[in-house]
Design a protein around this motif. Structure first.
Motif, short mmCIF file in Angstrom:
data_model
loop_
_atom_site.label_atom_id
_atom_site.label_comp_id
_atom_site.label_asym_id
_atom_site.label_seq_id
_atom_site.Cartn_x
_atom_site.Cartn_y
_atom_site.Cartn_z
N ARG A 245 0.82 -1.22 0.00
CA ARG A 245 0.00 0.00 0.00
C ARG A 245 0.85 1.26 0.00
NH1 ARG A 245 -2.58 3.48 -1.11
NH2 ARG A 245 -4.63 4.18 -0.42
N GLU A 246 1.97 1.25 0.73
CA GLU A 246 2.83 2.44 0.76
C GLU A 246 3.52 2.65 -0.58
OE1 GLU A 246 3.07 4.87 2.99
OE2 GLU A 246 1.38 3.80 3.90
N GLU A 247 3.84 1.56 -1.26
CA GLU A 247 4.44 1.70 -2.59
C GLU A 247 3.42 2.29 -3.58
OE1 GLU A 247 7.77 0.66 -4.20
OE2 GLU A 247 7.90 1.57 -2.21
N ILE A 248 2.17 1.88 -3.47
CA ILE A 248 1.13 2.46 -4.33
C ILE A 248 1.08 3.97 -4.13
CG2 ILE A 248 -1.34 2.53 -4.82
CD1 ILE A 248 -1.52 -0.38 -3.92
N ARG A 249 1.11 4.37 -2.87
CA ARG A 249 1.04 5.80 -2.56
C ARG A 249 2.27 6.54 -3.08
NH1 ARG A 249 -0.10 5.08 2.30
NH2 ARG A 249 -2.36 5.39 2.17
N ALA A 250 3.45 5.97 -2.87
CA ALA A 250 4.68 6.63 -3.30
C ALA A 250 4.76 6.74 -4.82
CB ALA A 250 5.89 5.88 -2.76
N TRP A 251 4.30 5.71 -5.50
CA TRP A 251 4.38 5.70 -6.97
C TRP A 251 3.37 6.63 -7.62
CZ3 TRP A 251 6.74 3.56 -11.29
CH2 TRP A 251 7.85 2.76 -11.05
N TYR A 252 2.13 6.66 -7.11
CA TYR A 252 1.06 7.24 -7.92
C TYR A 252 0.24 8.34 -7.26
CZ TYR A 252 2.03 2.98 -10.59
OH TYR A 252 2.64 1.97 -11.31
N TYR A 263 -4.91 10.19 -6.93
CA TYR A 263 -4.14 9.34 -7.83
C TYR A 263 -4.68 9.54 -9.25
CZ TYR A 263 -2.97 6.58 -3.62
OH TYR A 263 -2.55 6.15 -2.39
N ASN A 264 -3.81 9.35 -10.23
CA ASN A 264 -4.27 9.29 -11.60
C ASN A 264 -5.01 7.96 -11.81
OD1 ASN A 264 -3.93 8.25 -14.47
ND2 ASN A 264 -3.32 10.37 -14.72
N PRO A 265 -6.26 7.97 -12.25
CA PRO A 265 -7.03 6.72 -12.39
C PRO A 265 -6.38 5.72 -13.32
CG PRO A 265 -8.47 8.63 -12.54
CD PRO A 265 -7.08 9.15 -12.58
N PHE A 266 -5.81 6.20 -14.42
CA PHE A 266 -5.22 5.29 -15.40
C PHE A 266 -4.10 4.46 -14.78
CE2 PHE A 266 -2.57 4.24 -19.12
CZ PHE A 266 -3.52 3.68 -19.94
N ASP A 267 -3.25 5.11 -13.97
CA ASP A 267 -2.17 4.41 -13.29
C ASP A 267 -2.69 3.27 -12.43
OD1 ASP A 267 0.38 5.39 -13.99
OD2 ASP A 267 0.06 7.21 -12.85
N LEU A 268 -3.66 3.59 -11.57
CA LEU A 268 -4.14 2.58 -10.63
C LEU A 268 -4.83 1.42 -11.34
CD1 LEU A 268 -5.44 4.38 -7.43
CD2 LEU A 268 -3.22 3.37 -7.92
N LEU A 269 -5.62 1.72 -12.34
CA LEU A 269 -6.32 0.66 -13.04
C LEU A 269 -5.35 -0.28 -13.74
CD1 LEU A 269 -9.34 2.66 -14.52
CD2 LEU A 269 -9.31 1.18 -12.50
N LEU A 270 -4.28 0.27 -14.33
CA LEU A 270 -3.27 -0.58 -14.96
C LEU A 270 -2.48 -1.36 -13.92
CD1 LEU A 270 -2.49 -0.96 -18.01
CD2 LEU A 270 -4.06 0.91 -17.55
N LEU A 271 -2.20 -0.72 -12.78
CA LEU A 271 -1.51 -1.44 -11.70
C LEU A 271 -2.35 -2.62 -11.23
CD1 LEU A 271 0.62 -1.74 -9.40
CD2 LEU A 271 -0.81 -0.16 -8.06
N PHE A 272 -3.63 -2.41 -10.99
CA PHE A 272 -4.49 -3.49 -10.53
C PHE A 272 -4.64 -4.59 -11.58
CE2 PHE A 272 -6.80 -0.08 -7.83
CZ PHE A 272 -5.84 -0.22 -6.84
N ASP A 273 -4.57 -4.22 -12.84
CA ASP A 273 -4.70 -5.20 -13.91
C ASP A 273 -3.41 -5.99 -14.12
OD1 ASP A 273 -6.06 -6.44 -16.18
OD2 ASP A 273 -4.69 -5.26 -17.42
#
Length: 521
Positions: A245-252, A263-273
């Protein structure tokens, strides 16, 4: 309790499809309802792929009264579903327009599509403003309700031609004629919302529409596009398994418009995919024009990206004939607002890089331009990482030499950027920043010297980098000790390494490297 996975709405900008086909949806309808009931004319600037088009589609469905799509959402019980309004939607997102004639043809086609959808004949024999105005009035007469006007990518025909200012001005003039119709038909309009990437000065493009409420940096609407931390932890909770979770926050995370960070939605959706941390947003549109412009025309001091002080008014002064670098970087999403301060007669804004993705990717792209070819940066970055992981100071000194020795000699002769005072320090800083490391800069005002802390792998590295021809007094290491920068990091309880790096612009390489290690206490 078993968390239920849904489909990820990657690239989907249609509200109806998301609601009817089982996709995750972050509820923005309360903000849509608030805008619709509290005002009439709005403008919003956000970077690309931030969900602007989806929000406009949500507004369209709301005003058209499609109640079934909103059941269970925040606005459902607060909206009068008996009222249905005719909606005119214009989007300039498709294709690239390179002549004013193409723009006029595109506008006429958009008006034709809207007329057909509304069951109206397209007015004939009129110019663009006349046709648009008549369509608004016809739509109101037919529906018995005033018209809603939604404009997406309002600025794209201009932005696509920034490298050709004469064409960009033609596009601006054509769009200004179009948007002026909205003000002239005030009595026939219920609501208007315009959105895009840039925030052109009102004089240049909205001179005929000066009653827009600009909510770009309104704290109440900071999260109108994008996902908040709360959204990630609730809506997307099923997708967080096995992701740090902290890496998600630091990255995006980190994009901010004076309110809640998103967060940018596109980043998170691609990360989850894909289940992989990568610069997904940056990779979808490498900003070639931006990088060339920053390195060649503006000779930007790259350490300043970490901390850029400017006037709030400059961020909204974007125009074809005069582009402030901080305005372009902010509007395109490569800098974000860290804080603001009210001063007599002005508002000071502190801009910074939003997150690891932007810090690493933008600096890597800048390095390729600064060094004259693509190979050195891509070769040196993995080596720099390995050297820091091994804490090999001898190898670090050798690698610093390589940073500069690999720049072709012809590059210095053929590129004026190599002559500006911040060039050498920019190369030094951007190598570390391109790795996405935790970097702290003390001062970015002197382009002949940078004081930089790198926190990595349980070690604290304190660098002073100086160009001896520009800042000749004293030795770099002695100056680093005299400033006592180490004191603020002592509480971390980690080994600290004070490193003085002296560079000669005439020799074009490192001429001094001194190291002092302070053991953890």
């Amino acid at each position: 309790m078993t968390l239920q996975h849904k489909k990820l709405p990657i690239g989907i900008q249609t509200f109806r499809e998301i609601r009817e086909e089982g996709y995750y949806y972050v509820d923005k309808t309360a903000l849509a309802q608030q805008l619709a009931t509290e005002g009439k004319y709005y403008f919003l600037s956000r970077p690309r792929r931030f969900g602007k088009s989806l929000f406009l589609d949500t507004l369209a469905e709301l005003f058209e009264g499609n109640e079934s799509l909103f059941r269970g959402l925040q606005c459902h019980g607060r909206w009068d579903w008996t009222q249905r309004y005719p909606v005119i939607r214009l989007s300039f997102g498709a294709g690239r327009l390179e002549r004013r004639e193409q723009l006029d043809i595109r506008i006429h086609d958009l008006l034709r599509v809207n007329a057909e959808r509304l069951g109206l004949p397209l007015p004939q024999g009129l110019d663009v403003p006349g046709c648009f105005g008549e369509l608004i009035r016809q739509a109101e007469r037919q529906a018995g309700q005033r018209v809603v006007v939604l404009v997406d990518e309002y600025d794209k025909p201009i932005l696509d031609n920034l490298t050709e200012p004469a064409i960009a001005r033609q596009m601006r003039d054509g769009l200004r004629d179009l948007y002026s119709v909205i003000k002239d038909n005030d009595a026939h309009i219920r609501f208007a919302f315009l959105t895009g990437v840039s925030k052109f000065s009102k004089v240049s493009i909205f001179s005929g529409l000066n009653n827009l409420n600009d909510i770009t940096i309104d704290a109440s609407y900071s999260a109108i596009c994008g996902y908040t931390d709360e959204d990630v932890d609730t809506v997307f909770a099923p997708e967080l398994m096995d992701l740090d979770r902290e890496e998600i926050r630091a990255w995006y995370n980190g994009y901010n418009w004076t309110g809640t960070s998103v967060y940018n939605p596109f980043d998170l959706l691609l990360l989850f995919d894909k289940r992989e941390f990568r610069p997904w947003w940056f990779e979808t549109g490498t900003p070639t024009f931006l990088v060339d412009w920053l390195t060649r025309q503006e000779a930007t001091f790259t350490p300043q990206l970490e901390s850029w002080q400017t006037d709030l008014d400059l961020l909204g002064a974007f125009d074809i004939d005069h582009i402030e670098p901080e305005a372009l970087l902010w509007q395109t999403g490569y800098l974000t607002i860290a804080s603001t301060r009210q001063l007599p007669g002005m508002t000071e804004v502190h801009l910074t890089l939003p997150n690891r993705e932007v810090r690493a990717s933008l600096n890597a792209a800048l390095l390729r331009r600064l060094q004259g070819r693509s190979q050195p940066a891509s070769r040196h970055l993995p080596r720099l990482y390995d050297v820091l992981m091994a804490h090999d100071m001898t190898a670090l000194e050798q690698l610093l030499h390589s940073f500069f020795a690999s720049i072709p000699h012809d590059w210095y002769r053929n590129n004026p950027i190599a002559q500006y005072e911040g060039y050498w320090a920019s190369i030094f800083y951007s190598h570390f920043a391109a790795l996405g490391l935790d970097i702290r800069l003390e001062d970015v005002t002197n382009q002949g010297r940078i004081d930089m802390a790198v926190l990595f792998n349980g070690q604290v590295y304190l660098f002073e980098f100086k160009v001896v021809e520009q800042t000749p007094e004293g030795k770099a290491l002695a100056q680093l000790q005299a400033k006592n920068y180490a004191e603020k990091y002592r509480s971390r309880g980690e080994p600290m390494h004070l490193i003085g790096v002296e560079f000669s612009s005439s020799a074009r390489n490192v001429v001094g490297f001194e190291l002092l290690t302070l053991e953890a206490t």
